[in-house]
Design a protein around this motif. Structure first.
Motif, PDB file in Angstrom:
ATOM      1  N   UNK A  71      84.480  35.595 100.500  1.00 57.14           N
ATOM      2  CA  UNK A  71      83.390  36.544 100.267  1.00 57.14           C
ATOM      3  C   UNK A  71      83.468  37.139  98.865  1.00 57.14           C
ATOM      4  N   UNK A  72      84.668  37.451  98.419  1.00 57.72           N
ATOM      5  CA  UNK A  72      84.862  38.089  97.117  1.00 57.72           C
ATOM      6  C   UNK A  72      85.031  37.093  95.974  1.00 57.72           C
ATOM      7  N   UNK A  73      85.061  35.804  96.298  1.00 53.54           N
ATOM      8  CA  UNK A  73      85.239  34.795  95.263  1.00 53.54           C
ATOM      9  C   UNK A  73      86.645  34.758  94.711  1.00 53.54           C
ATOM     10  N   UNK A  74      87.620  35.065  95.558  1.00 55.60           N
ATOM     11  CA  UNK A  74      89.020  35.074  95.145  1.00 55.60           C
ATOM     12  C   UNK A  74      89.750  33.867  95.724  1.00 55.60           C
ATOM     13  N   UNK A  75      90.832  33.438  95.090  1.00 55.94           N
ATOM     14  CA  UNK A  75      91.597  32.334  95.656  1.00 55.94           C
ATOM     15  C   UNK A  75      92.334  32.785  96.923  1.00 55.94           C
ATOM     16  N   UNK A  76      92.486  31.873  97.871  1.00 60.84           N
ATOM     17  CA  UNK A  76      93.252  32.168  99.078  1.00 60.84           C
ATOM     18  C   UNK A  76      94.732  32.062  98.748  1.00 60.84           C
ATOM     19  N   UNK A  77      95.464  33.148  98.953  1.00 58.16           N
ATOM     20  CA  UNK A  77      96.888  33.184  98.611  1.00 58.16           C
ATOM     21  C   UNK A  77      97.774  33.139  99.844  1.00 58.16           C
ATOM     22  N   UNK A  78      97.169  33.138 101.030  1.00 55.79           N
ATOM     23  CA  UNK A  78      97.934  33.201 102.269  1.00 55.79           C
ATOM     24  C   UNK A  78      98.036  34.608 102.813  1.00 55.79           C
ATOM     25  N   UNK A  79      97.650  35.602 101.997  1.00 54.46           N
ATOM     26  CA  UNK A  79      97.667  36.988 102.458  1.00 54.46           C
ATOM     27  C   UNK A  79      96.602  37.167 103.543  1.00 54.46           C
ATOM     28  N   UNK A  80      96.970  37.880 104.590  1.00 49.30           N
ATOM     29  CA  UNK A  80      96.012  38.184 105.652  1.00 49.30           C
ATOM     30  C   UNK A  80      95.224  39.437 105.274  1.00 49.30           C
ATOM     31  N   UNK A  81      93.930  39.288 105.208  1.00 45.28           N
ATOM     32  CA  UNK A  81      93.054  40.433 104.966  1.00 45.28           C
ATOM     33  C   UNK A  81      92.181  40.580 106.199  1.00 45.28           C
ATOM     34  N   UNK A 100      78.976  67.844 106.950  1.00 51.00           N
ATOM     35  CA  UNK A 100      79.953  68.397 106.025  1.00 51.00           C
ATOM     36  C   UNK A 100      79.943  67.639 104.714  1.00 51.00           C
ATOM     37  N   UNK A 101      80.998  67.809 103.946  1.00 49.21           N
ATOM     38  CA  UNK A 101      81.049  67.283 102.582  1.00 49.21           C
ATOM     39  C   UNK A 101      81.735  65.931 102.451  1.00 49.21           C
ATOM     40  N   UNK A 102      81.737  65.141 103.486  1.00 41.97           N
ATOM     41  CA  UNK A 102      82.294  63.802 103.419  1.00 41.97           C
ATOM     42  C   UNK A 102      81.278  62.779 103.875  1.00 41.97           C
ATOM     43  N   UNK A 103      81.457  61.557 103.428  1.00 40.39           N
ATOM     44  CA  UNK A 103      80.581  60.474 103.858  1.00 40.39           C
ATOM     45  C   UNK A 103      80.727  60.323 105.375  1.00 40.39           C
ATOM     46  N   UNK A 104      79.638  60.369 106.137  1.00 39.28           N
ATOM     47  CA  UNK A 104      79.760  60.399 107.604  1.00 39.28           C
ATOM     48  C   UNK A 104      79.928  59.034 108.264  1.00 39.28           C
ATOM     49  N   UNK A 105      80.324  58.030 107.529  1.00 37.17           N
ATOM     50  CA  UNK A 105      80.586  56.728 108.130  1.00 37.17           C
ATOM     51  C   UNK A 105      81.541  55.951 107.231  1.00 37.17           C
ATOM     52  N   UNK A 106      82.088  54.893 107.782  1.00 39.69           N
ATOM     53  CA  UNK A 106      82.945  53.985 107.035  1.00 39.69           C
ATOM     54  C   UNK A 106      82.436  52.576 107.319  1.00 39.69           C
ATOM     55  N   UNK A 107      82.016  51.871 106.281  1.00 42.64           N
ATOM     56  CA  UNK A 107      81.581  50.484 106.428  1.00 42.64           C
ATOM     57  C   UNK A 107      82.815  49.598 106.376  1.00 42.64           C
ATOM     58  N   UNK A 108      82.983  48.771 107.420  1.00 42.80           N
ATOM     59  CA  UNK A 108      84.117  47.850 107.478  1.00 42.80           C
ATOM     60  C   UNK A 108      83.582  46.433 107.602  1.00 42.80           C
ATOM     61  N   UNK A 109      84.040  45.565 106.733  1.00 43.03           N
ATOM     62  CA  UNK A 109      83.783  44.143 106.894  1.00 43.03           C
ATOM     63  C   UNK A 109      85.044  43.573 107.536  1.00 43.03           C
ATOM     64  N   UNK A 110      84.890  42.978 108.714  1.00 37.54           N
ATOM     65  CA  UNK A 110      86.035  42.470 109.457  1.00 37.54           C
ATOM     66  C   UNK A 110      86.162  40.965 109.318  1.00 37.54           C
ATOM     67  N   UNK A 111      87.388  40.516 109.269  1.00 33.78           N
ATOM     68  CA  UNK A 111      87.683  39.083 109.240  1.00 33.78           C
ATOM     69  C   UNK A 111      88.888  38.853 110.143  1.00 33.78           C
ATOM     70  N   UNK A 112      88.624  38.614 111.413  1.00 35.84           N
ATOM     71  CA  UNK A 112      89.698  38.464 112.398  1.00 35.84           C
ATOM     72  C   UNK A 112      90.050  36.999 112.592  1.00 35.84           C
TER      73      UNK A 112
END
Length: 170
Positions: A25-35, A82-94
């Motif tokens: 998705x990010x156009x990065x090489x696959x290094x074996x790291x789990x994201x 309140x004064x914080x962003x009221x959500x968190x956008x998560x892109x999941x890759x399981x």
């Protein structure tokens, strides 16, 4: 014209994450790291980095919001959440099954967070249950095939089913 604030996602490596999906998705090489997740938001554990914008200061989104909450959130959002962003956008890759997650109500989250703070439990302690006072409203975009279950059967129904197994330990 609206003045946009460009943010970047923050990589969250968990054991169940994919070794290729977020990298592709990010156009990065696959290094074996789990994201497993890519976060976009102002969460205190990993706020999104921002790019230079003369109207909003702060190297991270939460800092930029603190510096200009009316401009970045607006009065209606601030009065409700309140004064914080009221959500968190998560892109999941399981790549593997995730653990069961149970999220509190807003009232439970605020009370639990305050109680753990008052008890002196460090926010990054492994035994801490409430790392922030939010009830976890989340937007999720799954990059890989993903099945989600929501809710539990009533406890009495679960007890009845376990009784039918006739296993003493249960």
């Amino acid at each position: 014209m609206t003045d946009l604030l460009r943010i970047e996602g923050v990589v969250r490596p968990y054991a169940w994450g994919s070794r290729t999906a977020v990298q592709q998705l990010l156009g990065l090489p696959a290094t074996g790291e789990r994201i497993a997740e890519l976060w976009f938001g102002g969460h205190a554990d990993d706020p999104s980095p921002t790019h230079s914008n003369p109207r909003y200061t702060g190297p991270t989104l939460d800092q930029a919001i603190r510096a200009a909450p009316d401009q970045l959130l607006g009065p209606a959002v601030r009065s409700r959440f309140g004064d914080g962003l009221p959500f968190l956008l998560k892109i999941l890759a399981a790549e593997h099954a995730l653990s069961i997650q149970v999220h509190p109500t807003l009232t439970q989250a605020r009370a639990g967070f305050a109680a753990e703070d008052a008890a002196g439990v460090p926010r990054d302690a492994p035994n801490r249950n409430y790392r922030d006072p939010n009830h976890k409203p989340e937007l999720i975009w799954a990059l890989t095939e993903f099945f989600a279950l929501c809710g539990f059967r009533p406890p009495q129904r679960t007890a009845t089913l376990l009784d039918r197994l006739d296993v003493e330990a249960l």
